[in-house]
Write an enzyme that holds these catalytic residues in place. Structure first.
Site, PDB file in Angstrom:
ATOM      1  N   HIS A 123       0.847  -1.195   0.000  1.00 28.45           N
ATOM      2  CA  HIS A 123       0.000   0.000   0.000  1.00 28.45           C
ATOM      3  C   HIS A 123       0.882   1.244   0.000  1.00 28.45           C
ATOM      4  CE1 HIS A 123       0.798   0.522   4.338  1.00 28.45           C
ATOM      5  NE2 HIS A 123       0.430  -0.744   4.529  1.00 28.45           N
TER       6      HIS A 123
ATOM      7  N   CYS B  47       3.295  -4.517   6.604  1.00 29.40           N
ATOM      8  CA  CYS B  47       3.100  -4.471   5.156  1.00 29.40           C
ATOM      9  C   CYS B  47       4.298  -3.862   4.436  1.00 29.40           C
ATOM     10  CB  CYS B  47       1.848  -3.670   4.820  1.00 29.40           C
ATOM     11  SG  CYS B  47       0.311  -4.483   5.312  1.00 29.40           S
TER      12      CYS B  47
END
Length: 315
Positions: A272, A291
């Protein structure tokens, strides 16, 4: 009589040297064509003199013995996020015409069993496997991935904070990335670490997000199917998940589907953007809760290039 031994080795010196130059290229382009799987190990019964001896997998001739009576092969293969190497040695052969450095293919004839009908296949390295262990090795690796032939591959180096996008082995782009706030390989839910492993894209979303962390997506989300089969096996060994959960995760991962998100291993790993600009100098690349973080313009471009089902390797 067939005598068999195998060993799993550290990558040879050539690969180690190449990795110092470019870890991505060393990973994708080993010194020999990587194995797409191993043939079943021959049985332990007497091998008829003159019968063909065939290569168990793609590889390279490392050495040919005196008078062509022995042959040593190097095999490279991918297992989870690692490029691994195994060496097999065949003795009591006849009719070997291969030379050192030659590439071999899976099932290619290597020579013939000698007149004594005694084929010896053994290992001389860090660990020697018994015949039973060798059979288990080949049976467990009858089919192996070939990242360099994937239609789309994301290869991510945590050491260099870099992501490269490939299409059937051809580099398309490379971008800077950040990772979880905590160093080390992800182990359990909430440890803020980024996993290492081979995964597949299972979900994509662009636009608005709900919840307290909406801004941190940078308007884009590409989710991978962590945990994978290797994470699940570790979790079973450590008592974090049940055998049933391990089996469910392994099957879904093999099918490139989303895996169980409810276990203590954690979940919700993907790519992301971020809530604003960031730099390696200021952050050390330690930004997320596990992430892989991209700069917002980069994730916007990547989103359109990566389909669901694409292979992702975090190494």
């Amino acid at each position: 009589m067939l005598l068999v031994g195998w060993t799993v080795l550290s990558p040879p010196a050539q690969a180690a040297e190449a990795s110092a130059v470019d870890a991505f290229e060393a990973y994708l382009r080993p010194p020999a064509p990587p194995a797409d799987g191993f043939e079943p190990l021959p049985g332990a019964s007497r091998s008829p003199a003159g019968s063909e001896v065939r290569a168990l997998a793609h590889g390279r001739v490392a050495e040919v013995g005196a008078e062509g009576r022995s042959l040593t092969l190097d095999h490279f293969y991918y297992e989870n996020h690692e490029l691994r190497h195994v060496r097999s040695e065949y003795a009591e052969l006849e009719g070997v015409t291969l030379r050192a450095g030659a590439s071999v293919t899976r099932g290619q004839p290597l020579g013939r069993v000698g007149t004594k009908g005694r084929l010896a296949v053994s290992l001389h390295a860090e660990k020697r496997l018994s015949a039973a262990e060798a059979r288990s090795f080949t049976e467990a690796r009858a089919r192996l991935p070939l990242p360099g032939k994937e239609p789309v591959l994301l290869l991510v180096s945590q050491a260099s904070n870099e992501l490269r996008l490939y299409e059937r082995g051809r580099e398309v782009s490379r971008v800077e990335v950040g990772f979880g706030q905590a160093e080390g390989r992800k182990q359990v839910r909430g440890d803020n670490r980024t996993p290492s492993g081979m995964y597949f894209v299972v979900q994509k979303h662009r636009g608005r997000f709900s919840g307290a962390y909406e801004a941190y997506y940078g308007g884009h989300w590409i989710r991978v199917n962590y945990p994978n089969a290797y994470d699940a096996e570790r979790g079973l060994t450590q008592g974090l998940i049940t055998r049933e959960a391990r089996n469910r995760i392994a099957q879904a991962w093999e099918e490139r589907k989303a895996t169980d998100a409810s276990t203590r291993l954690g979940s919700g790993i993907g790519f992301h953007g971020w809530a604003g600009e960031w730099s390696l100098e200021e952050t050390g690349g330690r930004l997320s809760w596990g992430c892989i973080v991209l700069h917002n313009p980069d994730i916007a471009r990547l989103f359109d290039q990566v389909p669901e089902g694409a292979m992702v390797i975090l190494f």
